[in-house]
Scaffold this motif. Structure first.
Motif, PDB file in Angstrom:
ATOM      1  N   ASP A 185     -16.707 -11.789 -56.440  1.00 56.72           N
ATOM      2  CA  ASP A 185     -17.551 -12.516 -55.491  1.00 56.72           C
ATOM      3  C   ASP A 185     -16.910 -12.496 -54.105  1.00 56.72           C
ATOM      4  O   ASP A 185     -15.828 -13.045 -53.902  1.00 56.72           O
ATOM      5  N   SER A 187     -18.550 -13.639 -51.439  1.00 59.47           N
ATOM      6  CA  SER A 187     -19.230 -14.643 -50.620  1.00 59.47           C
ATOM      7  C   SER A 187     -18.202 -15.490 -49.872  1.00 59.47           C
ATOM      8  O   SER A 187     -17.177 -15.892 -50.438  1.00 59.47           O
ATOM      9  N   VAL A 199     -24.091 -13.436 -50.135  1.00 59.41           N
ATOM     10  CA  VAL A 199     -24.511 -13.191 -51.512  1.00 59.41           C
ATOM     11  C   VAL A 199     -23.882 -11.932 -52.107  1.00 59.41           C
ATOM     12  O   VAL A 199     -24.364 -11.419 -53.110  1.00 59.41           O
ATOM     13  N   ASP A 201     -21.819 -10.042 -54.390  1.00 60.38           N
ATOM     14  CA  ASP A 201     -21.109 -10.258 -55.647  1.00 60.38           C
ATOM     15  C   ASP A 201     -21.112  -8.914 -56.382  1.00 60.38           C
ATOM     16  O   ASP A 201     -22.134  -8.488 -56.906  1.00 60.38           O
ATOM     17  N   ARG A 245     -28.354 -12.156 -65.398  1.00 63.50           N
ATOM     18  CA  ARG A 245     -29.018 -13.033 -64.430  1.00 63.50           C
ATOM     19  C   ARG A 245     -29.783 -14.126 -65.171  1.00 63.50           C
ATOM     20  O   ARG A 245     -30.581 -13.829 -66.069  1.00 63.50           O
ATOM     21  N   PRO A 246     -29.576 -15.385 -64.800  1.00 61.94           N
ATOM     22  CA  PRO A 246     -30.341 -16.461 -65.444  1.00 61.94           C
ATOM     23  C   PRO A 246     -31.841 -16.266 -65.240  1.00 61.94           C
ATOM     24  O   PRO A 246     -32.275 -15.792 -64.179  1.00 61.94           O
ATOM     25  N   ARG A 248     -34.172 -18.245 -64.587  1.00 61.92           N
ATOM     26  CA  ARG A 248     -34.755 -18.976 -63.454  1.00 61.92           C
ATOM     27  C   ARG A 248     -34.549 -18.240 -62.120  1.00 61.92           C
ATOM     28  O   ARG A 248     -35.233 -18.521 -61.128  1.00 61.92           O
ATOM     29  N   GLU A 249     -33.591 -17.289 -62.080  1.00 60.87           N
ATOM     30  CA  GLU A 249     -33.333 -16.537 -60.865  1.00 60.87           C
ATOM     31  C   GLU A 249     -33.918 -15.130 -60.914  1.00 60.87           C
ATOM     32  O   GLU A 249     -33.785 -14.370 -59.957  1.00 60.87           O
ATOM     33  N   ASP A 250     -34.542 -14.786 -62.018  1.00 57.92           N
ATOM     34  CA  ASP A 250     -35.051 -13.432 -62.215  1.00 57.92           C
ATOM     35  C   ASP A 250     -36.481 -13.328 -61.696  1.00 57.92           C
ATOM     36  O   ASP A 250     -37.403 -13.948 -62.241  1.00 57.92           O
ATOM     37  N   LEU A 251     -36.674 -12.548 -60.644  1.00 57.54           N
ATOM     38  CA  LEU A 251     -37.999 -12.400 -60.022  1.00 57.54           C
ATOM     39  C   LEU A 251     -38.860 -11.365 -60.713  1.00 57.54           C
ATOM     40  O   LEU A 251     -40.036 -11.211 -60.381  1.00 57.54           O
TER      41      LEU A 251
END
Length: 253
Positions: A185, A187, A199, A201, A245-246, A248-251
């Motif tokens: 990371d 960041s 962002v 990473d 990737r969780p 909830r963060e996966d588009l």
């Protein structure tokens, strides 16, 4: 060995040739020691998923697979072997997408990939390999085997070949890891112009797996590679599942 120079870091990848097929119960650390390829503290050893699956007995005789009605229906629609479809379904937590003759699933371990990772390539006729049940545990086991057989403290990556949704071609990535941090990371650090990175990473385990695949080759008898000079600290580390990737963060799901 790789080294840092004025021109930049040198990283060396050395393929490990293993005599014969990897067998169930085979100690991969002993196989590395017998290969003649040197391994030192701080190296990263990349092991193909297929070799790990064979060593762990994750190989299925298709003659013993009885397809369900769902598998038969999907196989008929997509022109696939119903026995393979049955294995894909049994290894999946859910089907993410189906279309154009492709099944994209989420495995019980959380990987999103084609066909739950079920693979007939580089396997004897009538047999298919499944992914390790826990690839991070597999990486820890192989790391212990290498320590015992070679006397070296290394990081281990279990790699597999994945397609990508927005690019053609496949690349190897890390599905299991032990003894290293799979990502770096950046960041909060400044870039070359002093701007603070927000962002960035870097999935270093995936990058190492991809580099190792270039030396290992798909149809060769080189199921491992030793990567030297990465500069990564070897010791404690996070599992490869930390790269997932969780939801909830996966588009894209």
């Amino acid at each position: 060995m790789g080294s840092g120079t004025a021109a930049g870091r040198e990283i060396r990848v050395t393929a490990v040739r293993v005599a014969g097929e990897v067998a169930r119960g085979q100690d991969l650390g002993v196989a590395l020691a017998r290969s003649g390829v040197g391994v030192s503290d701080g190296d990263i050893v990349v092991v193909s998923q297929k070799a790990v699956s064979k060593a762990e007995g994750r190989v299925v005789d298709l003659a013993g697979v009885r397809p369900s009605s769902l598998a038969l229906g999907i196989a008929s629609e997509y022109g696939k072997d119903a026995r393979i479809v049955e294995l894909v379904l049994s290894e999946a937590r859910r089907i993410v997408r189906m279309g154009h003759g492709v099944m994209v699933t989420e495995t019980r371990g959380g990987l999103v990939c084609a066909n739950s990772g079920v693979d007939e390539s580089n396997m004897p006729p009538g047999r298919a390999a499944l992914l390790p049940e826990d690839a991070d545990a597999s990486a820890r086991r192989v790391r212990s085997e290498i320590s015992a057989a070679c006397g070296a403290d290394v990081g281990v990556i279990v790699s597999d070949t994945f397609g990508r949704p927005f690019r053609t071609g496949q690349v190897d990535c890390a599905i299991g890891a032990a003894g290293i941090e799979p990502s770096a990371d950046h960041s909060g650090r400044p870039d070359a112009f002093g701007r603070i990175l927000r962002v960035t990473d870097i999935a270093v385990a995936d990058e190492i797996a991809g580099a190792a695949e270039l030396a290992m080759e798909k149809a060769s008898s080189c199921p491992m590679a030793v990567v030297s000079g990465t500069g990564l600290a070897v010791g404690s580390g996070a599992p490869a599942t930390s790269l997932l990737r969780p939801a909830r963060e996966d588009l894209f799901r």
